[in-house]
Motif scaffolding. Structure first.
Motif, PDB file in Angstrom:
ATOM      1  N   ILE A  61       0.875  -3.167   5.912  1.00 14.84           N
ATOM      2  CA  ILE A  61       0.193  -2.051   5.003  1.00 14.84           C
ATOM      3  C   ILE A  61      -0.632  -0.966   6.036  1.00 14.84           C
ATOM      4  O   ILE A  61      -1.142  -1.385   7.040  1.00 14.84           O
ATOM      5  CB  ILE A  61      -1.099  -2.988   4.403  1.00 14.84           C
ATOM      6  CG1 ILE A  61      -0.275  -3.890   3.232  1.00 14.84           C
ATOM      7  CG2 ILE A  61      -1.937  -2.133   3.531  1.00 14.84           C
ATOM      8  CD1 ILE A  61      -1.300  -5.003   2.753  1.00 14.84           C
ATOM      9  N   GLU A  62      -0.632   0.133   5.638  1.00 14.46           N
ATOM     10  CA  GLU A  62      -1.315   1.372   6.449  1.00 14.46           C
ATOM     11  C   GLU A  62      -2.567   1.612   5.774  1.00 14.46           C
ATOM     12  O   GLU A  62      -2.658   1.836   4.473  1.00 14.46           O
ATOM     13  CB  GLU A  62      -0.288   2.245   6.635  1.00 14.46           C
ATOM     14  CG  GLU A  62       1.037   1.961   7.256  1.00 14.46           C
ATOM     15  CD  GLU A  62       2.114   2.897   7.205  1.00 14.46           C
ATOM     16  OE1 GLU A  62       1.910   4.032   6.500  1.00 14.46           O
ATOM     17  OE2 GLU A  62       3.028   2.872   7.623  1.00 14.46           O
ATOM     18  N   HIS A  63      -3.372   2.453   6.604  1.00 16.98           N
ATOM     19  CA  HIS A  63      -4.519   3.281   6.295  1.00 16.98           C
ATOM     20  C   HIS A  63      -4.019   4.102   5.357  1.00 16.98           C
ATOM     21  O   HIS A  63      -2.994   4.933   5.644  1.00 16.98           O
ATOM     22  CB  HIS A  63      -5.340   3.897   7.348  1.00 16.98           C
ATOM     23  CG  HIS A  63      -6.700   4.468   6.896  1.00 16.98           C
ATOM     24  ND1 HIS A  63      -7.646   3.749   6.637  1.00 16.98           N
ATOM     25  CD2 HIS A  63      -6.673   5.832   6.492  1.00 16.98           C
ATOM     26  CE1 HIS A  63      -8.859   4.405   6.087  1.00 16.98           C
ATOM     27  NE2 HIS A  63      -8.072   5.886   6.279  1.00 16.98           N
ATOM     28  N   GLY A  64      -4.518   4.381   4.023  1.00 21.44           N
ATOM     29  CA  GLY A  64      -4.219   5.344   3.014  1.00 21.44           C
ATOM     30  C   GLY A  64      -3.379   4.921   1.999  1.00 21.44           C
ATOM     31  O   GLY A  64      -3.025   5.668   1.075  1.00 21.44           O
ATOM     32  N   ASP A  65      -2.970   3.594   1.992  1.00 20.28           N
ATOM     33  CA  ASP A  65      -2.146   2.986   1.146  1.00 20.28           C
ATOM     34  C   ASP A  65      -2.970   2.719  -0.197  1.00 20.28           C
ATOM     35  O   ASP A  65      -3.994   2.300  -0.216  1.00 20.28           O
ATOM     36  CB  ASP A  65      -1.310   1.789   1.620  1.00 20.28           C
ATOM     37  CG  ASP A  65      -0.190   2.074   2.596  1.00 20.28           C
ATOM     38  OD1 ASP A  65       0.235   3.026   2.463  1.00 20.28           O
ATOM     39  OD2 ASP A  65       0.085   1.058   2.970  1.00 20.28           O
ATOM     40  N   THR A  66      -2.104   2.934  -1.418  1.00 17.82           N
ATOM     41  CA  THR A  66      -2.468   2.197  -2.466  1.00 17.82           C
ATOM     42  C   THR A  66      -2.132   0.947  -2.519  1.00 17.82           C
ATOM     43  O   THR A  66      -0.772   0.780  -2.282  1.00 17.82           O
ATOM     44  CB  THR A  66      -2.062   3.133  -3.724  1.00 17.82           C
ATOM     45  OG1 THR A  66      -2.835   4.400  -3.620  1.00 17.82           O
ATOM     46  CG2 THR A  66      -2.665   2.511  -5.032  1.00 17.82           C
ATOM     47  N   VAL A  67      -2.534  -0.062  -2.779  1.00 13.90           N
ATOM     48  CA  VAL A  67      -2.164  -1.466  -3.161  1.00 13.90           C
ATOM     49  C   VAL A  67      -2.366  -2.114  -4.384  1.00 13.90           C
ATOM     50  O   VAL A  67      -3.453  -2.276  -4.746  1.00 13.90           O
ATOM     51  CB  VAL A  67      -2.656  -2.381  -1.936  1.00 13.90           C
ATOM     52  CG1 VAL A  67      -1.957  -3.638  -1.786  1.00 13.90           C
ATOM     53  CG2 VAL A  67      -2.581  -1.716  -0.497  1.00 13.90           C
ATOM     54  N   VAL A  68      -1.266  -2.415  -4.983  1.00 15.88           N
ATOM     55  CA  VAL A  68      -1.279  -3.254  -6.376  1.00 15.88           C
ATOM     56  C   VAL A  68      -1.320  -4.743  -5.967  1.00 15.88           C
ATOM     57  O   VAL A  68      -0.551  -5.097  -5.244  1.00 15.88           O
ATOM     58  CB  VAL A  68      -0.027  -2.765  -7.226  1.00 15.88           C
ATOM     59  CG1 VAL A  68       0.003  -3.749  -8.618  1.00 15.88           C
ATOM     60  CG2 VAL A  68      -0.053  -1.411  -7.613  1.00 15.88           C
TER      61      VAL A  68
END
Length: 374
Positions: A223-230
């Motif tokens: 997971i990266e900075h700036g990701d949207t995560v469901v």
């Protein structure tokens, strides 16, 4: 609800079996045949120790006592089930034909509802013994059998929902950036168990482009900075299901991500407000879908708006176009619209909702705003 709920009684199971037999009769069926699985547990309280090729079958029909056909070696355990006092056991030993043992309990020309997870092996065996019988799956013949929950069931669903809410509040405190999706999924599973779930059914963590796949299985993507995560997770607590979804963002979201989230949140609210006795299941779907379509994302809402929940996390009724089943107080189901942009990101917001006498009540109550995580 706090603590461990009271155990269902033999009378509770007797009432359920009577209800099933009566519903079958009203539907024009000769009866109901129930194999090991959630229907059998709900009706009798009995769960065989493991999947087996040996026939175990509950036979229910209006005007006759419930009978559980069971292998002799498993009869002692069956006799200890909570619902055992409300039924008769008929056991069979290895070397005997279990279908010949079962046949006298059935109408030789009857049409029966059969639990969806019955083995083809057993159904074909019955058909061979009684060629004049015919069968229909319970999800088709009696789709609403378990749909309307009583007060004790609602208490369990509310407790499961509260545990899922507590899990979400805690997951917001963990680090997301620099960790694999599977790491966060493991945290979710651990938290669900910590808050009382005896079974974890799913822990979806869809980060960045993986969030555009509604049933993405958490994998090795970092997971990266700036990701949207469901986040979509749930399981069973006290034998009843939880299922909730929230969408978070690693760092502050961009304008489009926030806009899409706002659309989904408004659609989820509109669908919730459509819940009331007498409304049709499809009305809930239409309320969410109309708003998303109007916003220009109709082709990116690629699943039904909801599904029933009870002793399993997915069961009838379904909130989808064409389902004209009226809503009834005591029904419980998810309300979970979403928008999925392939290769980019997805958004889903989900609560479990129960129908009340004058509307609906959410069993999940965490914030539906897009949370910012680290």
């Amino acid at each position: 609800m706090t603590g461990t709920p009271a155990t269902f009684t033999a009378d509770d199971h007797r009432a359920r079996m009577e209800r099933a037999a009566r519903a079958a009769d009203e539907a024009g069926l000769a009866g109901v045949l129930v194999a090991p699985g959630p229907d059998l547990v709900w009706l009798t309280g009995y769960a065989p120790p493991a999947a087996t090729e040996r026939l175990t079958l509950l036979v229910l029909a209006a005007g006759q006592d419930p009978v559980l056909v069971v292998p002799t070696l498993e009869a002692p355990d069956a006799g200890k089930a909570v619902g055992a006092p409300a039924l008769k056991l008929r056991d069979w030993t290895d070397g005997r034909d279990p279908y010949a043992v079962t046949a006298p309990l059935l109408d030789a020309s009857g049409r029966y509802g059969v639990s969806d997870n019955a083995w083809a092996l057993h159904l074909l065996g019955l058909q061979k013994e009684l060629p004049g019988t015919s069968y229909v799956s319970l999800s088709e013949g009696l789709p609403m059998l378990r749909a309307v929950k009583d007060g004790a069931e609602l208490d369990r669903l509310a407790a499961a929902g509260a545990a899922a809410d507590a899990t979400y509040e805690e997951i917001l405190k963990v680090a997301f950036a620099g960790r694999r999706e599977s790491d966060v999924a493991g945290d979710l599973a651990e938290l669900l168990r910590h808050f009382g779930h005896e079974q974890v059914d799913f822990t979806v963590v869809g980060s960045g482009p993986n969030g555009a796949s509604p049933h993405h299985e958490a994998g090795s993507r970092v997971i990266e900075h700036g990701d949207t995560v469901v986040l979509d997770f749930g399981g069973l607590k006290h034998g009843y299901g939880s299922d909730t979804s929230r969408t978070v963002h690693v760092g502050e979201p961009g304008a489009e991500e926030q806009r899409v989230h706002d659309i989904v949140r408004a659609a989820q609210q509109a669908a919730f407000e459509a819940v009331r006795p007498g409304a049709l299941c499809q009305d809930v779907d239409r309320a969410a879908r109309a708003l998303i379509t109007e916003a220009g994302y109709g082709d990116r809402f690629i699943h039904r708006t909801g599904h029933g929940i009870g002793v399993t996390t997915h069961e009838p009724p379904y909130m989808i176009e064409g389902e004209e089943q009226p809503l009834v107080p005591g029904m419980c189901f998810s309300v979970e619209p979403g928008i999925y942009l392939p290769g980019r990101f997805g958004v889903r917001i989900e609560d479990i909702v129960t129908v009340t006498e004058d509307g609906g009540r959410r069993l999940n109550d965490t914030s539906r705003e897009m949370a910012v995580v680290n």
